[in-house]
Design an enzyme around this catalytic site. Structure first.
Site, PDB file in Angstrom:
ATOM      1  N   ASP A 140      -2.552  -3.564   5.049  1.00  0.00           N
ATOM      2  CA  ASP A 140      -2.690  -4.699   5.832  1.00  0.00           C
ATOM      3  C   ASP A 140      -3.973  -3.948   6.928  1.00  0.00           C
ATOM      4  O   ASP A 140      -4.125  -5.041   8.324  1.00  0.00           O
ATOM      5  CB  ASP A 140      -2.129  -5.228   5.954  1.00  0.00           C
ATOM      6  N   CYS A 170       3.416 -13.126  -1.213  1.00  0.00           N
ATOM      7  CA  CYS A 170       2.855 -13.948  -1.360  1.00  0.00           C
ATOM      8  C   CYS A 170       3.519 -15.127  -2.379  1.00  0.00           C
ATOM      9  O   CYS A 170       2.981 -16.037  -3.222  1.00  0.00           O
ATOM     10  CB  CYS A 170       1.715 -13.285  -2.125  1.00  0.00           C
ATOM     11  N   GLY A 199      -2.971  -8.598  -0.399  1.00  0.00           N
ATOM     12  CA  GLY A 199      -2.150  -7.398  -1.285  1.00  0.00           C
ATOM     13  C   GLY A 199      -2.624  -6.687  -2.617  1.00  0.00           C
ATOM     14  O   GLY A 199      -2.289  -5.941  -2.044  1.00  0.00           O
ATOM     15  N   GLY A 207      -1.927 -16.814  11.058  1.00  0.00           N
ATOM     16  CA  GLY A 207      -2.488 -15.122  11.953  1.00  0.00           C
ATOM     17  C   GLY A 207      -1.776 -14.438  11.198  1.00  0.00           C
ATOM     18  O   GLY A 207      -0.236 -14.373  11.985  1.00  0.00           O
ATOM     19  N   TYR A 251     -16.573 -19.714 -25.505  1.00  0.00           N
ATOM     20  CA  TYR A 251     -16.274 -20.956 -25.470  1.00  0.00           C
ATOM     21  C   TYR A 251     -15.205 -21.607 -26.099  1.00  0.00           C
ATOM     22  O   TYR A 251     -15.242 -21.011 -27.763  1.00  0.00           O
ATOM     23  CB  TYR A 251     -17.255 -21.476 -25.799  1.00  0.00           C
ATOM     24  N   ALA A 265       1.115  -1.085  -0.154  1.00  0.00           N
ATOM     25  CA  ALA A 265      -0.334  -0.082   0.156  1.00  0.00           C
ATOM     26  C   ALA A 265       0.882   1.118   0.093  1.00  0.00           C
ATOM     27  O   ALA A 265       0.599   2.325  -0.394  1.00  0.00           O
ATOM     28  CB  ALA A 265      -0.975  -0.176   1.175  1.00  0.00           C
TER      29      ALA A 265
END
Length: 860
Positions: free
Chosen positions: A282, A42, A300, A244, A425, A11
Site C-alpha cells: 500500500d 478486508c 490487499g 481514505g 452455461y 506485502a
C-alpha cells in the site's frame, strides 16, 4: 543474503514467506510496529457486523505461528524511524521501552503499508469516534456498539471500506448515514451514472448517503452525539472515519528515496531509487497495466502479488511486475458492485477515443429460482475495439463478470475475442449466451451501427430533449409516452413522422432494439434506443397527457403512493414516521417536500403516517429520493407487516412502558426486516403504553399494552373502612372483602393506578410487563382481539411473540384472509400454544423461502 523487511501485514509477510521458500539460506527479519501480523484487513467490517464471529479468525498468522511455519524472524512492536541507504542501516525504535537500535541489511524491503487519513476537524477525541484499519479497531467498534446500544451511526467516506462498514452496521440494526466530500460515492471507481444508481439503491435500503458534503465538527461532551456538516447536523452515537488512507512513509522523507505524494516510486522489478532497497504494498506507486502511467492501488490482493513477485526477483528470477488494473468488488445490501480497468472518465483523460454501452441482463436463466440481474457497463476504444474497462452491478456473482474482463485486459483483448467465447452455461449458473458476451454483442452492434443508442449519462445530461418517447415494452408502462406494440409493426406506424426524433424505451433495452431494427426498415430515420431502459433510468415524458396506466398505478402503490381518484395523474404519498414521532428536521423536510413535489398539503393517516398530497406521477421518484436523503421513506401498503403505531408511552401521565423505544425496535426488526416477506394480508401492529388503549391495540392484528402488575403485601393491609385502593381503582376491580383488599386476576387490567395509594404501603411494589392481544381487526368487519394468558415481563419475549405471530400467519394463513380469520379458524388456544412454543422459529427459514401468498389480499 540478509534481508530486512519493514512491515508485517500483506506485502511484507508474503515477500518473506515466498523468499524463504525460494532460498532457505536467506536470513530474513520482519519488523512491524503492530502486535498482529498478516491480518485480514478486508474482513474487518464483517467482524463489526457479526458475520465473522471471532476476532481470532481475522488473524491469519500470529508472529509465533508464522515464524514456525516459515523460519522468518518476526519482531513486533518495533517502528522504523530512519533509513541510511549508504550504510545499509535502518534505525528501529521499541514502542514499549523507547530504546533504539540499528538493523543492517543486504537487501531492504519497504512494506510499511498505509494508515487512515487523519480528519482534521474539532472534536475527534470524543469517545465513540473510530477508524477502521486493524483488528483492534474493529474489536473496539463492536464492543462500543454493544456496550452503548448504538442506534445511529455516521460513516465518513463512501469508498469500499466505508460502504462495507455501513452495510454491516445496518445489519446490526443501526441507522447509518454515509457522507463523502466527493460529488459521488465510490469516486475513481465507478462512473458517475453507475455511482448514482448505487446511491439510489442504498437510499432505498435505508442507508442515507450524502455526497458533496464536508464534515466540519464532531459534537459531544466526552461522547460523540453528532457531526456538524456542510449539509446540516447529523445526530449519531458512533462515528467511523474511512475517508481514505495515506502511506506510512514519513520516516523516509530525508532518506533520499524518490517519492510521489507520499508513495514510494518503484520500477517494474519493485526496486526503488536507492540501491538494494525495494518496496511493495500500500505504500508503493506502481503502474496502470493499460496506460503504463503511475497508479496508486492500495489493495490487499495486489499487495500479495507484488510481494510474491518481489520475492522471486530477490532470488535472481528474471521477472517483472506488470502493474494493476484497479480491480475491486464490494458487497452492499441487496447489491454487489465490481469493476476493473479504466472508467470512462479515466480512459478519456488517457487520450482514448472511447465508446461505451450499458446493458441490463439476467445473471442466470430467468426461470431458475434466485435469478437476478447484472447491469454491465463496457468501455472500449472506438477504433481498435480494445477493451479498456468494465463496471458491473448486480444481485449475484458480479466477480465472475469482472474476472472475465481482467483476463481480457491482461491479454489485450478486443471485443471480437469475446464474441463467441465458450463460457460455462447451465441454468443455475448463467444464461445460454453469457451475460458478458451479451454486453459485448450490444457494444459491437453500437460500433457497427446496427444499434443507435443514447447512454444513461447522456440522457441524464438532457440529450433527449426534443425527442418523443416511444414505449416499446410488453405493455404500456411509461406515463405519457406513445405505446407501440412491436408485434403489430408491419409497416408505417400511424401518427409517427418518419423524420421526427424518437426515443425508444422498454424494460431492459432488447425490445426497443428490435423495434428500432424494424422501424429503420420501414423508413424511420431518427430512432434512438435508451441504454439501460427503465431498468436503469428514471424515464419521464415532458408534459404527459392522460391517465396513468393501471400497471404503473399498482407499481407506485407498492411504494406508498395512492391514486387520488379525482385526478388523472396525482397521488398521495405516505411518509413512514415509524411510530408517530418525528424530529423537527424531519417535519421540515416533509413540509419542504410537499411544497416542492406536491400540493403543499400534508395530512395525517389513522396509522400515524404522514401523507403528502397531490404528487404528480412524474414527481414520485424525485420526491422519494428527496425524502430518502433525509432518512425518511415512503411505503406502508400491501400484504406485509405494516408500520407500527404507538401512543405516547411514558411521556403520558398514565404510560407504563417506553412505547416509542419498543415500536422503534419492532419497526426495524419486522417492518424493515420482513419487508420482502409476503403475507396472506396486511399485518398491523399497535403498541399502547397502558390499558387506556388510546391506539386500540386490541383492534390490530397484534397489539401490545403496557402493564403494571401490583405485588400486594397483604400483611400490611389494615382492612380500612374507607380503602383508598378500592376508591381509586378506575375499573372497580379492587374490593374489600371480609376486611381485606381483593383484586381478582381476571378483572384487573394492570393499569398501575393503585400503586402507592395505600397509606400503610401494602401497594408499593409492582412488576412492569406487557400484555399481548392477537386477532383484532378494524374496518368493514370488526374483531376484538384476545390477550394471551401470560403477562410478559421481558421485552425480548414480546419481540419473539411478534415474530412467531408473523411466521404463523404466513405459514398457516390462507391468502386473502386477515389474521383475525386465521386465529378464528385455527382456534385461539391452538394459536396461543404455538406462539408460546418455538417450533415456528425452527421452521423460519423454510417458511420465508416458500413461494407463498404471491398475490396477497391487501388492497390498500
Amino acid at each position: 543474503m540478509k534481508v530486512l523487511i519493514i512491515g508485517g501485514v500483506a506485502a511484507g509477510t508474503k515477500t518473506a514467506a515466498k523468499l524463504k521458500r525460494e532460498d532457505r539460506s536467506t536470513e530474513i527479519t520482519v519488523i512491524t510496529r503492530e502486535r498482529n501480523i498478516s491480518y485480514a484487513g478486508c474482513g474487518l467490517p464483517y467482524y463489526v457486523g457479526g458475520l465473522v464471529e471471532n476476532r481470532e479468525a481475522l488473524i491469519i498468522n500470529t508472529p509465533e505461528k508464522y515464524a514456525e511455519l516459515t523460519g522468518v524472524e518476526v519482531r513486533t512492536g518495533k517502528e522504523a524511524i530512519s533509513l541510511d541507504a549508504d550504510k545499509k542501516q535502518v534505525t528501529v525504535k521499541d514502542l514499549f521501552t523507547g530504546e533504539e537500535e540499528v538493523c543492517t541489511y543486504d537487501k531492504l524491503v519497504l512494506a510499511v503499508g498505509a494508515s487512515p487519513a487523519e480528519l482534521l476537524i474539532p472534536g475527534m477525541a470524543q469517545q465513540g469516534v473510530f477508524k477502521m484499519r486493524t483488528p483492534d479497531d474493529a474489536a473496539a467498534i463492536r464492543s462500543y456498539m454493544e456496550e452503548n446500544q448504538v442506534k445511529k451511526a455516521v460513516v465518513i467516506g463512501a469508498g469500499f471500506i466505508g460502504l462495507e462498514a455501513a452495510e454491516n452496521l445496518k445489519n446490526k440494526g443501526v441507522q447509518v448515514t454515509v457522507l463523502d466530500f466527493a460529488s459521488q460515492l465510490l469516486p475513481n471507481i465507478l462512473d458517475e451514472e453507475m455511482a448514482a444508481y448505487v446511491k439510489k439503491h442504498l437510499l432505498k435500503e435505508g442507508i442515507r448517503v450524502l455526497t458533496g458534503t464536508k464534515a466540519e465538527e464532531v459534537v459531544g461532551s466526552g461522547k460523540v452525539t453528532g457531526l456538524k456538516t456542510s449539509a446540516g447536523f447529523l445526530g449519531c452515537e458512533l462515528l467511523i472515519t474511512a475517508a481514505g488512507i495515506r502511506p506510512n512513509t514519513e520516516f523516509l522523507q530525508s532518506s533520499g528515496l524518490e517519492m510521489s505524494k507520499g508513495t514510494i516510486l518503484v520500477d517494474n522489478t519493485m526496486k526503488t531509487s536507492l540501491e538494494d532497497v525495494y518496496a511493495a504494498g500500500d505504500c508503493v506507486m506502481v503502474t496502470n497495466r493499460i496506460t503504463g502511467k503511475p497508479q496508486w492501488s492500495p489493495m490487499g490482493s495486489s499487495a500479495n502479488m507484488e510481494g510474491r513477485t518481489l520475492a522471486q526477483i530477490l532470488t535472481g528470477t528474471r521477472k517483472t511486475y506488470p502493474g494493476v488494473l484497479g480491480t475491486g468488488v464490494v458487497k452492499l445490501p441487496g447489491l454487489h458492485v465490481g469493476r476493473t480497468g479504466l472508467t470512462q472518465q479515466q480512459a478519456e483523460a488517457a487520450g482514448y477515443e472511447v465508446v461505451t454501452v450499458l446493458v441490463p441482463t439476467d445473471d442466470k436463466a430467468h426461470y431458475y429460482p434466485g435469478a437476478g440481474f447484472f447491469i454491465t457497463k463496457l468501455i472500449a476504444e472506438k477504433e481498435t475495439h480494445k477493451l479498456l474497462g468494465v463496471q458491473v452491478l448486480g444481485t449475484g456473482a458480479v466477480d465472475k463478470m469482472v474476472d472475465i474482463a481482467v483476463m481480457g485486459l491482461n491479454m489485450g483483448a478486443v471485443l471480437e475475442d469475446f464474441e463467441n467465447a465458450d463460457f460455462a452455461y447451465a441454468p443455475p449458473f448463467s444464461t445460454a449466451i453469457h451475460p458478458f458476451v451479451q454486453a459485448v454483442h450490444v457494444l459491437l452492434n453500437k460500433i457497427n451501427g446496427a444499434l443507435v443508442s443514447m447512454t444513461p449519462a447522456e440522457y441524464a445530461a438532457g440529450k433527449a430533449k426534443g425527442y418523443k418517447v416511444i414505449d416499446a415494452g410488453l405493455a404500456p408502462s411509461i406515463h405519457g409516452a406513445r405505446y407501440v406494440d412491436l408485434s403489430a409493426v408491419q409497416g408505417e406506424i400511424e401518427g409517427l413522422d418518419k423524420e421526427e426524433k424518437l426515443l425508444l424505451v422498454c424494460a431492459k433495452g432488447k425490445r426497443a432494439y428490435f423495434l428500432q431494427n424494424r422501424m429503420r426498415f420501414y423508413g424511420y430515420k431518427n430512432t434512438v434506443v435508451l441504454e439501460g431502459a427503465t431498468f436503469f433510468n428514471d424515464v419521464k415524458v415532458e408534459n404527459p397527457e392522460g391517465a396513468v396506466s393501471l400497471e404503473e398505478e399498482k407499481r407506485v402503490k407498492a411504494l406508498g403512493f395512492l391514486k387520488d381518484k379525482n385526478t388523472l395523474d396525482k397521488f398521495n404519498g405516505r411518509v413512514i414516521t415509524r411510530n408517530g414521532k418525528i424530529t423537527a428536521e424531519e417535519a421540515r423536510t416533509i413540509a419542504e417536500a410537499a411544497e416542492l413535489f406536491g400540493s403543499g398539503e400534508v395530512t395525517m393517516t389513522s396509522r400515524m403516517t404522514m401523507e403528502i398530497q397531490g404528487v404528480s406521477f412524474a414527481n414520485i421518484e424525485p420526491l422519494r429520493e428527496y425524502l430518502m436523503q433525509a432518512g425518511l421513506e415512503t411505503g406502508g401498503t400491501g400484504s406485509k407487516v405494516r408500520p407500527v403505531v404507538s401512543c405516547k408511552g411514558t411521556t403520558c401521565q398514565y404510560g407504563l412502558i417506553d412505547t416509542f423505544g419498543l415500536s422503534e425496535e419492532i419497526h426495524e426488526r419486522f417492518y424493515h426486516g420482513y419487508s420482502a416477506v409476503k403475507l396472506p394480508h396486511k399485518f398491523k401492529i399497535a403498541v399502547g403504553g397502558c390499558p387506556n388503549n388510546c391506539v386500540k391495540p386490541d383492534l390490530n392484528d397484534l397489539g401490545i399494552i403496557g402493564q403494571r402488575v401490583p405485588m400486594v403485601d397483604m400483611e400490611k393491609c389494615r382492612g380500612c373502612k374507607v380503602c383508598r385502593i378500592e376508591k381509586n381503582c378506575p375499573i372497580k376491580a379492587a374490593k374489600v372483602v371480609e376486611g381485606k383488599i381483593m383484586i381478582p386476576d381476571n378483572e384487573c387490567n394492570h393499569c398501575g393506578r393503585c400503586i402507592g395509594k395505600c397509606p400503610f404501603k401494602a401497594f408499593e411494589n409492582y412488576t412492569n410487563g406487557y400484555r399481548i392481544y392477537i386477532g383484532g381487526r378494524w374496518g368493514k368487519k370488526v374483531a376484538q382481539g384476545r390477550y394471551l394468558d401470560k403477562v410478559f415481563t421481558e421485552k425480548e419475549e414480546v419481540l419473539s411473540i411478534v415474530e412467531k405471530a408473523i411466521l404463523l400467519f404466513r405459514e398457516q394463513g390462507i391468502t386473502g384472509e386477515r389474521f383475525a380469520d386465521t386465529v378464528a379458524r385455527l382456534g385461539f388456544e391452538n394459536v396461543q400454544e404455538q406462539l408460546m412454543a418455538d417450533d415456528l422459529l425452527s421452521r423460519k427459514e423454510e417458511n420465508i423461502k416458500g413461494e407463498k401468498h404471491l398475490v396477497g389480499g391487501a388492497t390498500c
